[in-house]
Design an enzyme around this catalytic site. Structure first.
Site, PDB file in Angstrom:
ATOM      1  N   TYR A 117      -0.782  -9.840   0.124  1.00 46.34           N
ATOM      2  CA  TYR A 117       0.240  -9.394   1.078  1.00 46.34           C
ATOM      3  C   TYR A 117       0.105 -10.124   2.406  1.00 46.34           C
ATOM      4  O   TYR A 117      -0.977 -10.562   2.782  1.00 46.34           O
ATOM      5  CB  TYR A 117       0.172  -7.870   1.275  1.00 46.34           C
ATOM      6  N   HIS A 148     -10.607  -2.455  -1.680  1.00 46.38           N
ATOM      7  CA  HIS A 148     -11.487  -1.876  -0.649  1.00 46.38           C
ATOM      8  C   HIS A 148     -12.456  -0.881  -1.290  1.00 46.38           C
ATOM      9  O   HIS A 148     -12.049  -0.087  -2.146  1.00 46.38           O
ATOM     10  CB  HIS A 148     -10.663  -1.133   0.400  1.00 46.38           C
ATOM     11  N   TYR A 184       0.833  -1.201   0.000  1.00 47.86           N
ATOM     12  CA  TYR A 184       0.000   0.000   0.000  1.00 47.86           C
ATOM     13  C   TYR A 184       0.868   1.251   0.000  1.00 47.86           C
ATOM     14  O   TYR A 184       1.920   1.282   0.647  1.00 47.86           O
ATOM     15  CB  TYR A 184      -0.891   0.045   1.242  1.00 47.86           C
ATOM     16  N   HIS A 236      -7.555  -8.255  -3.111  1.00 50.03           N
ATOM     17  CA  HIS A 236      -8.810  -7.558  -2.792  1.00 50.03           C
ATOM     18  C   HIS A 236      -8.699  -6.066  -3.053  1.00 50.03           C
ATOM     19  O   HIS A 236      -7.614  -5.495  -3.029  1.00 50.03           O
ATOM     20  CB  HIS A 236      -9.217  -7.792  -1.329  1.00 50.03           C
ATOM     21  N   ARG A 246      -3.320 -12.055   3.018  1.00 52.71           N
ATOM     22  CA  ARG A 246      -4.629 -11.601   2.517  1.00 52.71           C
ATOM     23  C   ARG A 246      -4.780 -11.967   1.042  1.00 52.71           C
ATOM     24  O   ARG A 246      -3.844 -11.793   0.256  1.00 52.71           O
ATOM     25  CB  ARG A 246      -4.775 -10.072   2.635  1.00 52.71           C
TER      26      ARG A 246
HETATM   27 FE   LIG Z   1      -6.304  -4.448   2.267  1.00 52.39          FE
END
Ligand SMILES: [Fe+2]
Lengths: 173, 234
Positions: free
Chosen positions: B143, B158, B104, B156, B153
């Site tokens: 990640y 958000h 991120y 995905h 995870r």
């Molecule tokens: Fe996330």
């Protein structure tokens, strides 16, 4: 009937979409009784929740070009959120009942798979005594968890306890 | 007399709990008291409106300053509707995601994977009159996280949606079909019902796919809708 899209956590990286100015609901020039509303979000150990998104929505004053009615604040390392807004007036309830001045609040965070909804009322409002939501809460300590206290010249403070003996009243809406 | 119809209650099968022990961060953050039942009033049934004039859209996340982000280019499109099948027109959707490497653009993300100077992973789109939306991005990487040993995870994106009123507010995650991490993910698995979990998975759609350019995924959002008959609080 179409099946609802389930909620998932906002996670720890939501600040990518953060616009800090959204915490100031007066930024478009709305006039009225300007107040600051701040407080801390605390977990079951009393530790600050430092990655929350706190949102407020108020039905009064009515949303307009000058007043969005909606705000979003991050919590900082101490778990503190802070809004600037206009003090709401009473809002019609169901039936012929008036609701005392209040804001709706939603809390999103890592560890919350769906928002926690609560309300913020204001100390010293005579209408609090007849508010239909406040009057559903029998325990005086629990009731007090929804009432912001004055602090400083135009400030109100309310702490939100997610869990534990001082847990805030959260709403099933 | 207000005749505002409340929203339908959230069906239990689509409702992840606050207390989900497999997702460890819920432990100290879930309420232990019963929630206070409350019949919706104007406070819960109204909500913010965002205009694209004041909140400009960013419909292509895959390009920053004219430069192309690394990764597999995707098109995500679908409809926003309510449970009654009514489209939700002119509503804002906020989007954020990791880059193709699973990192991120966020100071707290310390995953040892490269940042991409041409990718921020932030977007905002609006539905049209028919409730349809569309944006371009790159497929987010998977990640690791520290929930349990060797936890990862799934892919995905958000999303944040506002819908018709504050009680219809939705923040969720869209997953990708066939991801072997899905049956291992405590956040995805917190949704009790398998059919409801399926509604979090986008479908690959060849008709949305643009030849020689980007893969298309379809994802519809269903937000809370009004109950058919107005209920009055006694
Ligand atoms: Fe996330």
């Amino acid at each position: 009937m179409h099946g609802l899209t389930p909620s998932q956590t906002i996670g720890p990286y939501w600040h990518i979409i953060e616009h800090p100015e959204w915490a100031d609901l007066t930024r478009f020039g709305a006039k009225g009784e300007r107040i600051t509303l701040s407080g801390r979000i605390l977990d079951g150990d009393g530790a600050p929740v430092a990655d929350a998104a706190v949102e407020i929505w108020q039905a009064d004053p009515p949303a307009s070009e000058l007043f969005p009615g909606f705000g979003r604040s991050r919590t900082d390392a101490e778990g503190t959120f802070r809004f600037i807004t206009l003090k709401p007036g009473p809002v019609p309830g169901r039936g012929n009942v008036q609701q005392a001045p209040h804001l709706a609040m939603a809390i999103f965070a890592r560890g919350l798979l769906k928002p926690l909804f609560t309300r913020v009322y204001f100390a010293g409002e005579p209408a609090n005594e007849t508010d239909p939501l406040l009057n559903q809460i029998e325990d005086p300590l629990r009731r007090a968890s929804l009432i912001a206290q004055p602090a400083g010249q135009d400030g109100f403070v309310i702490d939100i306890h997610l869990q534990g003996a001082r847990e805030t009243v959260f709403l099933d809406i | 007399m207000t005749a505002l119809a409340p929203l339908r209650p959230i069906p239990p099968e689509a409702d992840p709990p606050y207390d989900a022990p497999a997702y460890r961060s819920t432990e100290k953050r879930h309420p232990t008291h019963k929630l206070l039942p409350w019949v919706h009033t104007v406070t819960e049934l109204t909500g913010p409106h965002f205009s694209p004039a004041r909140f400009p859209a960013t419909t292509d996340l895959s390009v920053v300053n004219g430069k192309q982000a690394l990764g597999e280019r995707i098109i995500v499109a679908g409809k926003v509707m309510d449970e009654n099948g009514r489209p939700v027109p002119n509503t804002m959707i906020e989007i954020w995601q990791a880059n193709a490497a699973g990192r991120y653009h966020h100071p707290n993300d310390q995953h040892d994977a490269p940042l991409d100077p041409n990718f921020r992973g932030e977007g905002r789109v609006f539905t049209n009159e028919a409730g349809e939306y569309r944006f371009i991005s790159i497929k987010p990487g998977r990640y690791p996280w520290r929930n349990h040993p060797n936890a990862w995870r799934p892919h995905h994106i958000h999303f944040s949606l506002f819908g018709s009123g504050f009680a219809a507010r939705l923040i969720t995650q869209m997953y990708f079909p066939g991801d072997p991490l899905l049956p291992l993910d405590p956040i995805f698995l917190a949704v009790p019902d398998a059919a409801a979990r399926e509604r979090l998975i986008a479908r690959f759609d060849l008709s949305l796919t643009e030849p020689e350019w980007a893969l298309g995924f379809r994802f519809d959002f269903v937000l809370r809708g009004k109950a058919a008959t107005p209920m009055e609080h006694p």
